[in-house]
Design a protein around this motif. Structure first.
Motif, PDB file in Angstrom:
ATOM      1  N   VAL A  28       0.840  -1.198   0.000  1.00 12.98           N
ATOM      2  CA  VAL A  28       0.000   0.000   0.000  1.00 12.98           C
ATOM      3  C   VAL A  28       0.872   1.245   0.000  1.00 12.98           C
ATOM      4  O   VAL A  28       0.552   2.241  -0.640  1.00 12.98           O
ATOM      5  N   ASP A  29       1.998   1.162   0.674  1.00 13.85           N
ATOM      6  CA  ASP A  29       2.919   2.300   0.737  1.00 13.85           C
ATOM      7  C   ASP A  29       3.505   2.644  -0.633  1.00 13.85           C
ATOM      8  O   ASP A  29       3.783   3.797  -0.924  1.00 13.85           O
ATOM      9  N   GLU A  30       3.708   1.636  -1.476  1.00  9.02           N
ATOM     10  CA  GLU A  30       4.290   1.849  -2.800  1.00  9.02           C
ATOM     11  C   GLU A  30       3.247   2.167  -3.866  1.00  9.02           C
ATOM     12  O   GLU A  30       3.599   2.664  -4.930  1.00  9.02           O
ATOM     13  N   LEU A  31       2.015   1.843  -3.611  1.00 10.87           N
ATOM     14  CA  LEU A  31       0.970   1.940  -4.628  1.00 10.87           C
ATOM     15  C   LEU A  31       0.861   3.329  -5.244  1.00 10.87           C
ATOM     16  O   LEU A  31       0.837   3.470  -6.466  1.00 10.87           O
ATOM     17  N   SER A  32       0.817   4.355  -4.432  1.00 11.54           N
ATOM     18  CA  SER A  32       0.697   5.721  -4.944  1.00 11.54           C
ATOM     19  C   SER A  32       1.857   6.072  -5.858  1.00 11.54           C
ATOM     20  O   SER A  32       1.668   6.635  -6.940  1.00 11.54           O
ATOM     21  N   GLN A  33       3.062   5.728  -5.445  1.00 10.94           N
ATOM     22  CA  GLN A  33       4.258   6.006  -6.237  1.00 10.94           C
ATOM     23  C   GLN A  33       4.198   5.264  -7.580  1.00 10.94           C
ATOM     24  O   GLN A  33       4.521   5.828  -8.624  1.00 10.94           O
ATOM     25  N   VAL A  35       1.505   4.184  -9.186  1.00  9.32           N
ATOM     26  CA  VAL A  35       0.441   4.743 -10.020  1.00  9.32           C
ATOM     27  C   VAL A  35       0.907   6.046 -10.659  1.00  9.32           C
ATOM     28  O   VAL A  35       0.644   6.298 -11.848  1.00  9.32           O
ATOM     29  N   LYS A  36       1.619   6.871  -9.914  1.00  9.98           N
ATOM     30  CA  LYS A  36       2.162   8.117 -10.472  1.00  9.98           C
ATOM     31  C   LYS A  36       3.146   7.814 -11.598  1.00  9.98           C
ATOM     32  O   LYS A  36       3.135   8.466 -12.645  1.00  9.98           O
ATOM     33  N   ARG A  37       4.010   6.833 -11.393  1.00 16.11           N
ATOM     34  CA  ARG A  37       4.978   6.448 -12.429  1.00 16.11           C
ATOM     35  C   ARG A  37       4.245   5.904 -13.666  1.00 16.11           C
ATOM     36  O   ARG A  37       4.615   6.218 -14.802  1.00 16.11           O
ATOM     37  N   ALA A  38       3.214   5.110 -13.442  1.00 11.88           N
ATOM     38  CA  ALA A  38       2.426   4.572 -14.555  1.00 11.88           C
ATOM     39  C   ALA A  38       1.803   5.700 -15.370  1.00 11.88           C
ATOM     40  O   ALA A  38       1.766   5.636 -16.604  1.00 11.88           O
ATOM     41  N   THR A  39       1.347   6.740 -14.712  1.00  9.55           N
ATOM     42  CA  THR A  39       0.772   7.893 -15.397  1.00  9.55           C
ATOM     43  C   THR A  39       1.808   8.549 -16.305  1.00  9.55           C
ATOM     44  O   THR A  39       1.514   8.889 -17.457  1.00  9.55           O
ATOM     45  N   VAL A  40       3.012   8.707 -15.822  1.00 14.06           N
ATOM     46  CA  VAL A  40       4.107   9.284 -16.626  1.00 14.06           C
ATOM     47  C   VAL A  40       4.390   8.388 -17.828  1.00 14.06           C
ATOM     48  O   VAL A  40       4.538   8.874 -18.957  1.00 14.06           O
ATOM     49  N   LEU A  41       4.434   7.095 -17.608  1.00 15.81           N
ATOM     50  CA  LEU A  41       4.714   6.153 -18.694  1.00 15.81           C
ATOM     51  C   LEU A  41       3.619   6.166 -19.752  1.00 15.81           C
ATOM     52  O   LEU A  41       3.901   6.093 -20.955  1.00 15.81           O
ATOM     53  N   ILE A  42       2.374   6.261 -19.327  1.00 11.02           N
ATOM     54  CA  ILE A  42       1.254   6.338 -20.269  1.00 11.02           C
ATOM     55  C   ILE A  42       1.386   7.586 -21.133  1.00 11.02           C
ATOM     56  O   ILE A  42       1.172   7.546 -22.347  1.00 11.02           O
ATOM     57  N   LYS A  43       1.747   8.702 -20.522  1.00  8.41           N
ATOM     58  CA  LYS A  43       1.933   9.941 -21.280  1.00  8.41           C
ATOM     59  C   LYS A  43       3.053   9.802 -22.301  1.00  8.41           C
ATOM     60  O   LYS A  43       2.935  10.273 -23.434  1.00  8.41           O
ATOM     61  N   ILE A  44       4.162   9.156 -21.909  1.00 13.35           N
ATOM     62  CA  ILE A  44       5.277   8.933 -22.835  1.00 13.35           C
ATOM     63  C   ILE A  44       4.818   8.095 -24.014  1.00 13.35           C
ATOM     64  O   ILE A  44       5.062   8.442 -25.171  1.00 13.35           O
TER      65      ILE A  44
END
Length: 65
Positions: A28-33, A35-44
């Motif tokens: 749970v502690d890593e989930l937010s991080q 998801v944020k990284r996944a958002t950056v990757l989707i944009k790329i």
């Protein structure tokens, strides 16, 4: 990773994150991080696909002339 990351690298990293989430390998502690990284990757990936589509369309248009 750099902002000039290749599509394939970004897509593979995104797949890894999705797999980790699906299999409950992320705390749970890593989930937010993650998801944020996944958002950056989707944009790329989206940007690279859009650019490639525009390039191919331009090439095809030039071939028709």
């Amino acid at each position: 990773m750099s902002e000039q990351q290749k599509y394939t690298e970004a897509f593979e990293e995104l797949q890894q994150i999705v797999s980790e989430i699906e299999h409950g390998q992320i705390s749970v502690d890593e989930l937010s991080q993650k998801v944020k990284r996944a958002t950056v990757l989707i944009k790329i990936c989206r940007e690279k696909l859009t650019t490639t589509e525009a390039d191919v369309s331009q090439i095809l248009k030039e071939l028709e002339e």
